[in-house]
Every structure is written in structure tokens, then in C-alpha cells.
Design an enzyme around this catalytic site. Sequence first.
Site, PDB file in Angstrom:
ATOM      1  N   CYS A   1      57.346  -3.273  -1.272  1.00  0.00           N
ATOM      2  CA  CYS A   1      58.684  -2.696  -1.071  1.00  0.00           C
ATOM      3  C   CYS A   1      59.585  -2.839  -2.298  1.00  0.00           C
ATOM      4  O   CYS A   1      60.561  -2.114  -2.436  1.00  0.00           O
ATOM      5  CB  CYS A   1      59.359  -3.317   0.147  1.00  0.00           C
ATOM      6  SG  CYS A   1      58.475  -2.963   1.670  1.00  0.00           S
TER       7      CYS A   1
ATOM      8  N   HIS B   1      67.198  -1.593  -0.629  1.00  0.00           N
ATOM      9  CA  HIS B   1      65.943  -1.318   0.078  1.00  0.00           C
ATOM     10  C   HIS B   1      66.280  -1.217   1.572  1.00  0.00           C
ATOM     11  O   HIS B   1      67.090  -1.975   2.095  1.00  0.00           O
ATOM     12  CB  HIS B   1      64.961  -2.452  -0.172  1.00  0.00           C
ATOM     13  CG  HIS B   1      63.713  -2.340   0.647  1.00  0.00           C
ATOM     14  ND1 HIS B   1      63.008  -1.163   0.758  1.00  0.00           N
ATOM     15  CD2 HIS B   1      63.054  -3.259   1.414  1.00  0.00           C
ATOM     16  CE1 HIS B   1      61.966  -1.368   1.547  1.00  0.00           C
ATOM     17  NE2 HIS B   1      61.970  -2.622   1.961  1.00  0.00           N
TER      18      HIS B   1
ATOM     19  N   ASN C   1      61.594   2.149   7.129  1.00  0.00           N
ATOM     20  CA  ASN C   1      61.274   1.449   5.883  1.00  0.00           C
ATOM     21  C   ASN C   1      60.123   2.190   5.202  1.00  0.00           C
ATOM     22  O   ASN C   1      58.988   2.147   5.669  1.00  0.00           O
ATOM     23  CB  ASN C   1      60.888  -0.001   6.209  1.00  0.00           C
ATOM     24  CG  ASN C   1      60.552  -0.820   4.972  1.00  0.00           C
ATOM     25  OD1 ASN C   1      60.401  -0.277   3.870  1.00  0.00           O
ATOM     26  ND2 ASN C   1      60.405  -2.114   5.144  1.00  0.00           N
TER      27      ASN C   1
END
Length: 323
Positions: free
Chosen positions: A114, A250, A280
Site C-alpha cells: 500500500c 492512503h 483500499n
Amino acid sequence: MTLSARITGSGSYLPAKVLTNKDLEGIVDTTEDWIYSRSGIRQRHIAAEGEFTSDLALAASREALRSAGRAPSDVDLIVVATTTADQVFPSTACLLQQRLGIHGCPAFDVQAVCAGFLYALDVVYRYVATGASRCALVVGAETFSRILNWEDRTTCVLFGDGAGAMVIEASESPGILSSHIHADGAFKDLLCVPVGVSTAYQEVLDGRAYTEMQGKEVFRWAVSTLGDAVIEILDANGIEKGEIDWLVPHQANIRIIKAIAKRLDLSMDQVVVTIDKHGNTSAASVPLAFDTAVRDGRIRSGDQVIFEAFGGGFTWGSMLVKI
Ligand code: UT7
């Protein structure tokens, strides 16, 4: 480093298929309300059968090049951040290079889950600022749905597919002001796909390479680590909280995003939130959120923006950028 590295264009792409929280009620033992209240997610996009990470990366890259007013032949460096490469090799960056019709420039993938896009942008920033590249293409692209266990409600409701891209060019005026990336492999077991081609080839072949996460622990570390990371970037640049125009975080959990906004004394009006629509998307989340806010006119030339991300490894980073 003497030159600046500026973002001169951005683009993004989301697969057509939308999977809502309501749809997930029919797949695992969950509720629309649990997912939204615990994560902030309402829906996510899922790549179609036969649609691969390089397809998403190509669409986002074409848009980024168009918005920068550049042709593929102008690009002299390609870096792709992905956890879900099309093939073991060649890299997704090489596949993208071939499809863009570019020959000869360096092209490679970066794997930091990520935080991958911040890692890739950090690399590109250093190439451009030292004069080794004049026009780089940096992409975050994921088909994360392919490494989810659709019987595990603690993970499959959280992730989605997508891609975001930026064109980074050498410039005399400031662009990326500083970049700070970190990792600590001591946390390798808290968020991982615990198999790969070297350890469990058959599981990979059978499509049983699944994401596993100790959600509560990851949440706790993400809030404290990212909170420190955004303060680190203010201190490194000698700037005050009030000088930040936008936070592009993020998109893992709206509660993490709100905690980081609070550390920066930012109102949620100054935070780009796409988690409700995208879920996500791992390495794609920051460039997707950035492109969304550029296209709808929120982020403008001259704005001072912080990017941050946290992911498996653990890996994390923050970046201060003048647009
Ligand atoms: O991008 C990389 C970084 N990733 C992250 O930063 C993610 C970090 N973690 C999180 O965002 C949150 O921890 C989650 C959204 C994953 C979970 O939220 P939580 O508030 O930490 O919930 P929990 O894991 O403590 O679970 C609470 C309860 C549990 O039931 P019991 O044990 O209290 O009876 C879970 O079994 O909710 C249950 N649960 C669910 N219920 C309905 C877990 N998943 C689900 C679900 N639907 N999908």
C-alpha cells in the site's frame, strides 16, 4: 540535487464493475452498515475476468500523458508500483512499456504494497532531481481482488482494484519538496500474503494466495506511524501545520484518515477522501485520490500537498509536494 521534479500530469482508471456493500451481504456474513461504519467504504471496483493490472496501468498512463501534453516517446523512465503483477516476469512496467510503444528507457516495478506508490515516486523523484530522467511515468496499479479470500469477511470487504498515474518532469521551479520512506520487516506477519512462487507454488497456481491481516494491530500501528510520518515531513521542511493546503492520504480506513488529519489540524474539507467509492486499492490509492481532486478542481497549481501511505511490511512514507 539541483533540479526539481514536478507533477505535470495525472490520470486514473477504475474497472467498470462496481461491488457494493449490499452485494457483499450475499457473499460473506457481513452487513452494509458494518462495512461503512468500521471502514468508510460503500463500494469498490473489481477488474473483469481477463482484465489485468497492466490494462489498468495502461488506461491511467494514457490519461496522465494526455493531461501532461506528452507523447509516449517523451517518456525516459517507467516505474510501476504493484503487488499484483500480471506475470512473475517481465515486470508490469515492461509490459506497460511495450503497450505504450516505448523502447529502450529503463522500466521496472517497485513492491511496497500500500506504500508502493510513494516508494515508486520517491525513486522517480531522485532520478529526475539528479538529471537522470527528464520525463518519467510513475504508476500505482492493482488487481487486489485476485489476492483476496472471498470467504474471509475480515479482509475481502476492504479492498478494490484500480490504477493511478503521474508524469513527473524536471523543472526549475519547486515540485516535490521532500520524500521520506521507511520499512520495518519486524511486522511482516501482521499484514501479508504468506505464500509466493518460491514457498508454495501450487497455492499460487490454484489462486489461493490470499491476503491475511491482523486488522486491529495494523490499525493501531497505522495511526501512530503515519501520525509521526506527517510531523516528520513538516519538521524536515521547517513548515507549520497551517501551511498545508491538502492531505492526500492512503485510503485504508476513514478512521485512520481522520486521525492523521487531526494530527495536522486539518479540517476534513482539506482531505481528499475516495475510500467510500474505491475501497483500499493498495498502491493505486494515493494517485487515484490525487487525480480525482485535480480533475474536480480542488487541488490547484501552487497548493502545498502532503501524500502519505502505510502498508504491509510494514512500509510507509510521506511526501511534501508543491503543485
Ligand atoms: O492498507 C494497509 C493498511 N490497512 C489498514 O490500515 C487496515 C487497518 N485495520 C482496519 O481498518 C480495521 O481494523 C478493520 C476495518 C479491518 C476492522 O475494524 P475493527 O474496528 O478493528 O474491527 P475488529 O477487527 O475488532 O472486529 C470487530 C468485530 C469482530 O467480532 P467480535 O470478535 O467482536 O465478535 C469481527 O469478527 O467485527 C467482526 N467483523 C465483521 N463483522 C461483520 C470483522 N469483519 C466483519 C465484517 N462484517 N466484514
